[in-house]
Design a protein around this motif. Structure first.
Motif, PDB file in Angstrom:
ATOM      1  N   MET A   1       0.692  29.875  17.402  1.00 57.02           N
ATOM      2  CA  MET A   1      -0.255  28.993  18.094  1.00 57.02           C
ATOM      3  C   MET A   1      -1.686  29.423  17.760  1.00 57.02           C
ATOM      4  SD  MET A   1      -0.399  26.437  20.252  1.00 57.02           S
ATOM      5  CE  MET A   1      -1.556  25.697  21.381  1.00 57.02           C
ATOM      6  N   GLN A   2      -2.483  28.499  17.243  1.00 57.11           N
ATOM      7  CA  GLN A   2      -3.859  28.801  16.858  1.00 57.11           C
ATOM      8  C   GLN A   2      -4.791  28.558  18.039  1.00 57.11           C
ATOM      9  OE1 GLN A   2      -4.177  26.165  13.480  1.00 57.11           O
ATOM     10  NE2 GLN A   2      -3.655  27.796  12.045  1.00 57.11           N
ATOM     11  N   ILE A   3      -5.262  29.641  18.635  1.00 60.74           N
ATOM     12  CA  ILE A   3      -6.114  29.570  19.816  1.00 60.74           C
ATOM     13  C   ILE A   3      -7.492  30.091  19.438  1.00 60.74           C
ATOM     14  CG2 ILE A   3      -6.447  30.369  22.185  1.00 60.74           C
ATOM     15  CD1 ILE A   3      -3.380  30.724  22.320  1.00 60.74           C
ATOM     16  N   TYR A   4      -8.526  29.262  19.695  1.00 54.95           N
ATOM     17  CA  TYR A   4      -9.885  29.624  19.291  1.00 54.95           C
ATOM     18  C   TYR A   4     -10.844  29.669  20.466  1.00 54.95           C
ATOM     19  CZ  TYR A   4      -8.123  29.019  14.608  1.00 54.95           C
ATOM     20  OH  TYR A   4      -7.377  29.143  13.446  1.00 54.95           O
ATOM     21  N   GLY A   5     -10.315  29.745  21.647  1.00 50.39           N
ATOM     22  CA  GLY A   5     -11.144  29.891  22.832  1.00 50.39           C
ATOM     23  C   GLY A   5     -10.266  29.986  24.054  1.00 50.39           C
ATOM     24  N   PHE A   6     -10.705  30.780  25.026  1.00 51.03           N
ATOM     25  CA  PHE A   6      -9.916  30.963  26.245  1.00 51.03           C
ATOM     26  C   PHE A   6     -10.870  31.164  27.413  1.00 51.03           C
ATOM     27  CE2 PHE A   6      -7.005  33.915  28.813  1.00 51.03           C
ATOM     28  CZ  PHE A   6      -6.380  32.848  29.439  1.00 51.03           C
ATOM     29  N   ASN A   7     -10.945  30.148  28.264  1.00 54.34           N
ATOM     30  CA  ASN A   7     -11.745  30.225  29.485  1.00 54.34           C
ATOM     31  C   ASN A   7     -10.817  30.677  30.606  1.00 54.34           C
ATOM     32  OD1 ASN A   7     -13.386  29.890  31.685  1.00 54.34           O
ATOM     33  ND2 ASN A   7     -14.049  27.826  31.185  1.00 54.34           N
ATOM     34  N   LYS A   8     -11.048  31.865  31.113  1.00 53.87           N
ATOM     35  CA  LYS A   8     -10.080  32.469  32.026  1.00 53.87           C
ATOM     36  C   LYS A   8     -10.060  31.840  33.414  1.00 53.87           C
ATOM     37  CE  LYS A   8      -9.934  36.925  29.667  1.00 53.87           C
ATOM     38  NZ  LYS A   8     -10.142  38.385  29.771  1.00 53.87           N
ATOM     39  N   ALA A  44     -10.809  27.865  11.317  1.00 52.10           N
ATOM     40  CA  ALA A  44     -10.389  29.160  10.780  1.00 52.10           C
ATOM     41  C   ALA A  44     -11.536  30.167  10.742  1.00 52.10           C
ATOM     42  CB  ALA A  44      -9.806  28.982   9.386  1.00 52.10           C
ATOM     43  N   ARG A  45     -12.763  29.688  10.757  1.00 56.25           N
ATOM     44  CA  ARG A  45     -13.916  30.582  10.721  1.00 56.25           C
ATOM     45  C   ARG A  45     -14.372  30.994  12.118  1.00 56.25           C
ATOM     46  NH1 ARG A  45     -16.697  30.934   5.874  1.00 56.25           N
ATOM     47  NH2 ARG A  45     -18.640  31.378   6.982  1.00 56.25           N
ATOM     48  N   GLN A  46     -13.690  30.475  13.149  1.00 60.45           N
ATOM     49  CA  GLN A  46     -14.045  30.818  14.516  1.00 60.45           C
ATOM     50  C   GLN A  46     -13.218  32.008  14.993  1.00 60.45           C
ATOM     51  OE1 GLN A  46     -16.685  29.041  15.353  1.00 60.45           O
ATOM     52  NE2 GLN A  46     -16.267  28.012  13.392  1.00 60.45           N
ATOM     53  N   PRO A  47     -13.776  32.795  15.914  1.00 56.23           N
ATOM     54  CA  PRO A  47     -12.992  33.905  16.477  1.00 56.23           C
ATOM     55  C   PRO A  47     -11.723  33.380  17.140  1.00 56.23           C
ATOM     56  CG  PRO A  47     -15.314  34.074  17.090  1.00 56.23           C
ATOM     57  CD  PRO A  47     -15.135  32.718  16.470  1.00 56.23           C
TER      58      PRO A  47
END
Length: 232
Positions: A1-8, A44-47
């Motif tokens: 799973m490609q995850i590029y952000g996580f707001n907790k 792909a260039r994002q954290p």
């Protein structure tokens, strides 16, 4: 799973839930006013965030968090989406899915497998102007119409929503959107905000009065219509 952000933690992304939000990368649209431009054009260039990190946090917050929102980009493009949602379900979280509706087969499958508890589908504009606002001149409306019809007939709670851009929307658009989504329980207008990461420059939000005028056009066709992010 490609995850590029996580707001907790968020109180905004999942109605009536204290939730966490997972951002996926990539999209099959190129909406010129998209506020997540980097996620759409070059994910792909994002954290990235490891799936295991997200699941570990969700497990730790069981009993505190009340749901998980999966958004994008366009989540239905992810090959591992079903498996990821299953893992979230095993932690007993309700799941909200944000989608543009262009992959109705995926949407139906996830809903029918019990992996989605709430759907928020974007309605970019009226059918005739979708190629411009989706940024896809050759766009086919049949998949979007199929998703709209499915949500209107299935048992899954859902909403339709439109991000309103001053330079791109007019009263005529909403006069056509209303009959198209007639019968939906919840419809929301969201005013455009320049995030600094928009695909194209030159766009602005509407005034409160303009948004309220658009809202009045659609109100007779839906159960509830409201503007998000503006007090009125």
């Amino acid at each position: 799973m490609q995850i590029y952000g996580f707001n907790k933690t968020t109180l905004l992304d999942y109605p009536e839930h204290i939730a966490a939000t997972v951002f996926t990368g990539g999209c099959n649209f190129r909406c010129p006013f998209c506020h997540n431009g980097e996620l759409v054009l070059d994910p792909a260039r994002q954290p990235s965030v490891a799936e295991e990190e997200v699941l570990y946090y969700l497990k730790k917050r069981q009993g505190i968090l009340q749901g998980v929102c999966v958004t994008g980009g366009e989540p239905t493009l992810q090959r591992d989406l079903r498996a990821f949602l299953q893992k979230i379900k095993e932690l007993e979280y309700p799941i909200k899915l944000d989608t543009n509706g262009y992959r109705p087969d995926v949407l139906k499958s996830l809903c029918e497998q019990g992996l989605v508890d709430y759907v928020a589908m974007d309605i970019k504009t009226c059918k005739e102007r979708y190629p411009l606002l989706a940024g896809i001149p050759s766009i086919q409306m049949e998949p979007i119409e199929e998703s709209v019809d499915y949500l209107k007939s299935c048992h899954i709670p859902y909403e339709f929503r439109t991000t309103v851009v001053k330079e791109l929307h007019s009263a005529d658009d909403f006069q056509k959107i209303g009959p198209w989504i007639s019968g939906c329980p919840n419809y929301y207008l969201q005013n455009f905000v320049d995030s600094g990461n928009v695909l194209e420059d030159g766009f602005s939000g509407c005034t409160k009065e303009e948004l309220l005028a658009f809202l009045e056009i659609v109100k007779p066709f839906v159960g509830q219509a409201a503007i998000r992010g503006i007090d009125y």
